[in-house]
Structure formats: structure tokens, C-alpha cells
Design a protein around this motif. Structure first.
Motif, PDB file in Angstrom:
ATOM      1  N   GLN A   1       1.094  -1.281  -0.222  1.00  0.00           N
ATOM      2  CA  GLN A   1      -0.509  -0.076  -0.052  1.00  0.00           C
ATOM      3  C   GLN A   1       0.816   1.014  -0.085  1.00  0.00           C
ATOM      4  N   GLY A   2       0.293   2.459  -0.351  1.00  0.00           N
ATOM      5  CA  GLY A   2       1.322   3.515  -0.446  1.00  0.00           C
ATOM      6  C   GLY A   2       1.625   4.155  -1.530  1.00  0.00           C
ATOM      7  N   LEU A   3       1.367   3.506  -2.889  1.00  0.00           N
ATOM      8  CA  LEU A   3       2.235   3.739  -4.404  1.00  0.00           C
ATOM      9  C   LEU A   3       1.281   4.964  -4.743  1.00  0.00           C
ATOM     10  N   LYS A   4       1.874   5.762  -5.329  1.00  0.00           N
ATOM     11  CA  LYS A   4       1.082   7.210  -5.936  1.00  0.00           C
ATOM     12  C   LYS A   4       0.074   6.278  -6.691  1.00  0.00           C
ATOM     13  N   LYS A   5      -1.424   7.347  -6.837  1.00  0.00           N
ATOM     14  CA  LYS A   5      -2.380   7.711  -7.645  1.00  0.00           C
ATOM     15  C   LYS A   5      -2.006   6.804  -8.935  1.00  0.00           C
ATOM     16  N   GLU A   6      -1.191   7.791  -9.309  1.00  0.00           N
ATOM     17  CA  GLU A   6      -0.598   7.493 -11.223  1.00  0.00           C
ATOM     18  C   GLU A   6      -0.569   6.837 -11.600  1.00  0.00           C
ATOM     19  N   PHE A   7       0.167   5.848 -10.743  1.00  0.00           N
ATOM     20  CA  PHE A   7       0.581   4.460 -11.014  1.00  0.00           C
ATOM     21  C   PHE A   7      -0.649   3.145 -11.777  1.00  0.00           C
ATOM     22  N   SER A   8      -0.395   2.660 -12.255  1.00  0.00           N
ATOM     23  CA  SER A   8      -1.335   1.774 -12.413  1.00  0.00           C
ATOM     24  C   SER A   8      -1.425   0.146 -11.965  1.00  0.00           C
ATOM     25  N   TYR A   9      -2.091  -0.015 -10.821  1.00  0.00           N
ATOM     26  CA  TYR A   9      -2.341  -0.959 -10.037  1.00  0.00           C
ATOM     27  C   TYR A   9      -2.341  -2.223 -11.069  1.00  0.00           C
ATOM     28  N   SER A  10      -3.465  -2.468 -11.310  1.00  0.00           N
ATOM     29  CA  SER A  10      -3.528  -3.456 -12.700  1.00  0.00           C
ATOM     30  C   SER A  10      -2.232  -4.036 -12.946  1.00  0.00           C
ATOM     31  N   ARG A  11      -1.584  -3.046 -13.605  1.00  0.00           N
ATOM     32  CA  ARG A  11      -0.484  -3.028 -14.446  1.00  0.00           C
ATOM     33  C   ARG A  11       0.790  -4.238 -13.571  1.00  0.00           C
ATOM     34  N   ILE A  12       0.401  -2.987 -12.521  1.00  0.00           N
ATOM     35  CA  ILE A  12       2.083  -3.970 -11.529  1.00  0.00           C
ATOM     36  C   ILE A  12       1.706  -5.333 -11.183  1.00  0.00           C
ATOM     37  N   LEU A  13       0.443  -5.624 -10.763  1.00  0.00           N
ATOM     38  CA  LEU A  13       0.429  -6.722 -10.032  1.00  0.00           C
ATOM     39  C   LEU A  13       0.282  -7.170 -11.518  1.00  0.00           C
ATOM     40  N   LYS A  14       0.126  -7.142 -12.768  1.00  0.00           N
ATOM     41  CA  LYS A  14      -0.022  -7.954 -13.769  1.00  0.00           C
ATOM     42  C   LYS A  14       1.258  -8.822 -13.736  1.00  0.00           C
ATOM     43  N   ASP A  15       2.577  -7.680 -13.465  1.00  0.00           N
ATOM     44  CA  ASP A  15       3.563  -8.136 -13.789  1.00  0.00           C
ATOM     45  C   ASP A  15       4.512  -8.435 -12.478  1.00  0.00           C
ATOM     46  N   LEU A  16       4.164  -7.786 -11.043  1.00  0.00           N
ATOM     47  CA  LEU A  16       4.307  -8.821  -9.504  1.00  0.00           C
ATOM     48  C   LEU A  16       3.899 -10.556  -9.845  1.00  0.00           C
ATOM     49  N   LYS A  17       2.660 -10.124 -10.634  1.00  0.00           N
ATOM     50  CA  LYS A  17       1.963 -11.991 -10.684  1.00  0.00           C
ATOM     51  C   LYS A  17       2.772 -13.199 -11.414  1.00  0.00           C
ATOM     52  N   LYS A  18       3.434 -12.314 -12.804  1.00  0.00           N
ATOM     53  CA  LYS A  18       4.411 -12.910 -13.396  1.00  0.00           C
ATOM     54  C   LYS A  18       5.716 -13.361 -13.461  1.00  0.00           C
ATOM     55  N   GLU A  19       6.145 -12.304 -12.107  1.00  0.00           N
ATOM     56  CA  GLU A  19       7.684 -12.364 -12.071  1.00  0.00           C
ATOM     57  C   GLU A  19       8.219 -13.594 -10.804  1.00  0.00           C
ATOM     58  N   PHE A  20       6.595 -13.398  -9.762  1.00  0.00           N
ATOM     59  CA  PHE A  20       6.847 -14.699  -9.127  1.00  0.00           C
ATOM     60  C   PHE A  20       6.038 -15.756  -8.602  1.00  0.00           C
ATOM     61  N   CYS A  21       4.953 -15.857 -10.021  1.00  0.00           N
ATOM     62  CA  CYS A  21       4.635 -16.958  -9.972  1.00  0.00           C
ATOM     63  C   CYS A  21       3.505 -17.081  -8.649  1.00  0.00           C
ATOM     64  N   CYS A  22       2.843 -16.386  -9.172  1.00  0.00           N
ATOM     65  CA  CYS A  22       2.026 -16.028  -7.380  1.00  0.00           C
ATOM     66  C   CYS A  22       0.129 -15.647  -7.625  1.00  0.00           C
ATOM     67  N   ASN A  23      -0.700 -15.492  -7.286  1.00  0.00           N
ATOM     68  CA  ASN A  23      -1.884 -15.294  -7.175  1.00  0.00           C
ATOM     69  C   ASN A  23      -1.598 -13.667  -7.037  1.00  0.00           C
ATOM     70  N   GLY A  24      -2.850 -12.383  -7.247  1.00  0.00           N
ATOM     71  CA  GLY A  24      -3.365 -11.755  -6.414  1.00  0.00           C
ATOM     72  C   GLY A  24      -4.333 -10.584  -6.827  1.00  0.00           C
ATOM     73  N   THR A  25      -4.875  -9.301  -5.804  1.00  0.00           N
ATOM     74  CA  THR A  25      -5.688  -9.196  -6.591  1.00  0.00           C
ATOM     75  C   THR A  25      -5.722  -7.700  -6.142  1.00  0.00           C
ATOM     76  N   VAL A  26      -6.228  -6.661  -6.844  1.00  0.00           N
ATOM     77  CA  VAL A  26      -6.041  -5.338  -6.423  1.00  0.00           C
ATOM     78  C   VAL A  26      -7.585  -5.275  -5.345  1.00  0.00           C
ATOM     79  N   VAL A  27      -7.549  -4.395  -4.126  1.00  0.00           N
ATOM     80  CA  VAL A  27      -8.240  -3.939  -3.601  1.00  0.00           C
ATOM     81  C   VAL A  27      -8.810  -2.966  -2.673  1.00  0.00           C
ATOM     82  N   GLN A  28      -9.612  -2.403  -2.884  1.00  0.00           N
ATOM     83  CA  GLN A  28     -10.131  -1.740  -2.762  1.00  0.00           C
ATOM     84  C   GLN A  28     -10.947  -1.378  -0.994  1.00  0.00           C
ATOM     85  N   ASP A  29     -10.154  -0.200  -0.382  1.00  0.00           N
ATOM     86  CA  ASP A  29      -9.791  -0.223   0.893  1.00  0.00           C
ATOM     87  C   ASP A  29     -10.352   1.902   1.124  1.00  0.00           C
TER      88      ASP A  29
END
Length: 124
Positions: free
Chosen positions: A59-87
Motif C-alpha cells: 500500500q501507499g503507491l502513488k495514484k498515477e501508477f496503474s495498480y493492475s499493470r503492476i499486479l500483472k507484472d508481480l504475478k508473472k515475475e513471482f509465479c503467485c496469484n494476487g488482486t487489487v482491493v479497494q479499502d
């Protein structure tokens, strides 16, 4: 029986005085962090689920970053599942399966998303 009960009460009372349970154990961390949702730091935390399962949150990433794009790269890089949650308090939070704290921090630094001084790793 009364003597044993009195001894137990004295032991537990002295234990309570020794370890002040009324004090907040996270008071210094909260004062240092100055709020969980600050935009100055990126907080990488681990949450224990059931058994050996764990969850890594970012948490705490700047809003101008695309969270879904970062998540997609993280999932592919580390071979794990994930999601973006709105709190409601913290905004968007990235959740990843497993303990990925060190992997996520190095990924964010190498990708140029944050600097090393801006990352705070929490947990265990």
C-alpha cells in the motif's frame, strides 16, 4: 487452597506490572510511521492466514501508477496469484499470495517505481 490462590494472584499481578499491558505496543511504530496511509512511504506487510498460508500487502503507491499493470507484472515475475482491493481508509491495496516482501521491494526498486528509502517492510 486460599494460599495457592493468593500466590497465583500475586504472581499474575507482578507479571502485569512487569509487562505493562495497558501500554500500546505499537505506539512508537505509529508515531514513526505517522499514519498507515501516508503517501511518503510504500508499506509492504505480511498477514498470516490459516496454517502456513500468508498474504503480502502493498500500500501507499502513488495514484498515477496503474495498480493492475503492476499486479500483472508481480504475478508473472513471482509465479503467485494476487488482486487489487479497494479499502475505504487506505485506498487501493495490492494483495499477493505467500511471503513476497523481499521480492516485491526489490521489484519496486528495480522498476523505478519507488526509491529504497521510501519502502517500509513490516512483519515478523
Amino acid at each position: 487452597m486460599g494460599a495457592v490462590l493468593l500466590w497465583w494472584f500475586n504472581q499474575s499481578f507482578s507479571f502485569a506490572l512487569l509487562f505493562n499491558h495497558d501500554a500500546d505496543p505499537f505506539a512508537d511504530a505509529n508515531a514513526e510511521d505517522s499514519g498507515a496511509g501516508t503517501k511518503e512511504y510504500v508499506h509492504v506487510r505480511i498477514q498470516q492466514r490459516n496454517g502456513r498460508k500468508s498474504l503480502t500487502t502493498v500500500q501507499g503507491l502513488k495514484k498515477e501508477f496503474s495498480y493492475s499493470r503492476i499486479l500483472k507484472d508481480l504475478k508473472k515475475e513471482f509465479c503467485c496469484n494476487g488482486t487489487v482491493v479497494q479499502d475505504p481508509e487506505l485506498g487501493q491495496v495490492i494483495q499477493l499470495q505467500g511471503d513476497q516482501r523481499k521480492n516485491v521491494s526489490t521489484f519496486l526498486i528495480q522498476a523505478g517505481i519507488v526509491k529504497k528509502e521510501q519502502i517500509k517492510i513490516h512483519g515478523f
